[in-house]
Write an enzyme that holds these catalytic residues in place. Sequence first.
Site, PDB file in Angstrom:
ATOM      1  N   GLU A   1       0.842  -1.194   0.000  1.00  0.00           N
ATOM      2  CA  GLU A   1       0.000   0.000   0.000  1.00  0.00           C
ATOM      3  C   GLU A   1       0.878   1.245   0.000  1.00  0.00           C
ATOM      4  O   GLU A   1       1.885   1.294   0.710  1.00  0.00           O
ATOM      5  CB  GLU A   1      -0.893  -0.014   1.256  1.00  0.00           C
ATOM      6  CG  GLU A   1      -1.974   1.037   1.260  1.00  0.00           C
ATOM      7  CD  GLU A   1      -2.892   0.927   2.496  1.00  0.00           C
ATOM      8  OE1 GLU A   1      -3.430  -0.170   2.770  1.00  0.00           O
ATOM      9  OE2 GLU A   1      -3.044   1.948   3.184  1.00  0.00           O
TER      10      GLU A   1
ATOM     11  N   ASP B   1       0.294   5.361   0.449  1.00  0.00           N
ATOM     12  CA  ASP B   1      -0.776   6.263   0.910  1.00  0.00           C
ATOM     13  C   ASP B   1      -0.447   7.744   0.885  1.00  0.00           C
ATOM     14  O   ASP B   1       0.637   8.136   1.329  1.00  0.00           O
ATOM     15  CB  ASP B   1      -1.078   5.995   2.405  1.00  0.00           C
ATOM     16  CG  ASP B   1      -1.617   4.623   2.669  1.00  0.00           C
ATOM     17  OD1 ASP B   1      -2.375   4.121   1.849  1.00  0.00           O
ATOM     18  OD2 ASP B   1      -1.279   4.067   3.743  1.00  0.00           O
TER      19      ASP B   1
ATOM     20  N   GLU C   1      -2.518  10.591   2.965  1.00  0.00           N
ATOM     21  CA  GLU C   1      -3.637  10.749   3.906  1.00  0.00           C
ATOM     22  C   GLU C   1      -3.623  12.162   4.485  1.00  0.00           C
ATOM     23  O   GLU C   1      -2.645  12.556   5.113  1.00  0.00           O
ATOM     24  CB  GLU C   1      -3.523   9.714   5.030  1.00  0.00           C
ATOM     25  CG  GLU C   1      -3.715   8.288   4.506  1.00  0.00           C
ATOM     26  CD  GLU C   1      -3.454   7.205   5.555  1.00  0.00           C
ATOM     27  OE1 GLU C   1      -4.231   6.246   5.608  1.00  0.00           O
ATOM     28  OE2 GLU C   1      -2.457   7.326   6.314  1.00  0.00           O
TER      29      GLU C   1
END
Length: 279
Positions: free
Chosen positions: A106, A108, A110
Amino acid sequence: MDFIIILTIILSVLSMKSNGANNSFDQYYTYLWGTDHFWVNPQGTEVQLKMDKNSGGAGFKSKLDFGSGLFHIKLKTPDKKTKGIVTSFYLTSNPDDGTPQGNHFELDFEFWGVDRRVQTNIFLNDGGRREQRFHLWFDPSKDFHMYQIIWNSHQIVFMVDNIPIRVFKNNSAKGITFPNKSMHADASIWNAPFAGPVTWSEAPFIAQYQDFGFDACSAPAKSGDISHCSSQQYFWNKPEYWELSAAQKQQMDKYKKSYMFYDYCSNKITWKPECSLNE
Ligand SMILES: *[C@@H]1O[C@H](CO)[C@@H](O)[C@H](O)[C@H]1NC(C)=O
Ligand SMILES: *[C@@H]1O[C@H](CO)[C@@H](O)[C@H](O)[C@H]1NC(C)=O
Ligand SMILES: *[C@@H]1O[C@H](CO)[C@@H](O)[C@H](O)[C@H]1NC(C)=O
């Protein structure tokens, strides 16, 4: 009359050409969750994701899985400021069907909803905990900005408006795991306990997304094989994308020095072997 119709057709053909790709939401993405908390305009040029007290937020996902690419999207975080509501754009190898989240890859972005905070994180078929946090040099809720992820077989680069803020190199020769499974792109708004308590009196929180087109090499998750995605027929696999230029490195150092306020590599508990290999 006829002249105007013909002119309109010529102009629209020209603008399609100059835009290169069909940039519409439907071309690249599909609804994932949120029912009436998910909204896309009829032209497919803008999506809004809404979060309020009695909802789980909303999200969308790319239609395909990929094995490399230059992913990017423009987004504006909610104008109502609170901790705890995270707006995201990320790549993940996890299926979106609600199966329990196990080890996976993953990458990311955010946004935490206060103090111009953005966090990047990387999961390498493990529990992640590779966070770096920035105070952005602009208010991400004021205007659309572009957030990009380059992923090729040499490196992963996170960029904000073309400014590199993070590099993760393929150091598999030195025993560091590097993503080797297909991933898809996701975007969402949700209530993330790690980002603090929510001020619900400010709700609803609405994140906006635009510019859905991206360039990537499709790699069906079923086969699991992404080896065809390192071909140099794709521009993001060409040598100029294998590492940052000297100017880009200098730029990244400058922005990290000025705006990064947390790095897992500076924390004894979360430090990992790649920390001494990514410079
Ligand atoms: C763009 O893609 C959408 C969804 O696939 C399609 O409906 C639309 O006709 C396409 N537009 C153009 C100009 O190709
Ligand atoms: C990482 O780099 C090695 C060469 O050092 C290469 O063999 C491997 O395919 C790369 N991994 C991925 C997933 O691209
Ligand atoms: C990915 O790399 C790991 C080792 O890091 C290996 O065990 C696994 O088989 C590889 N997966 C694929 C799909 O190539």
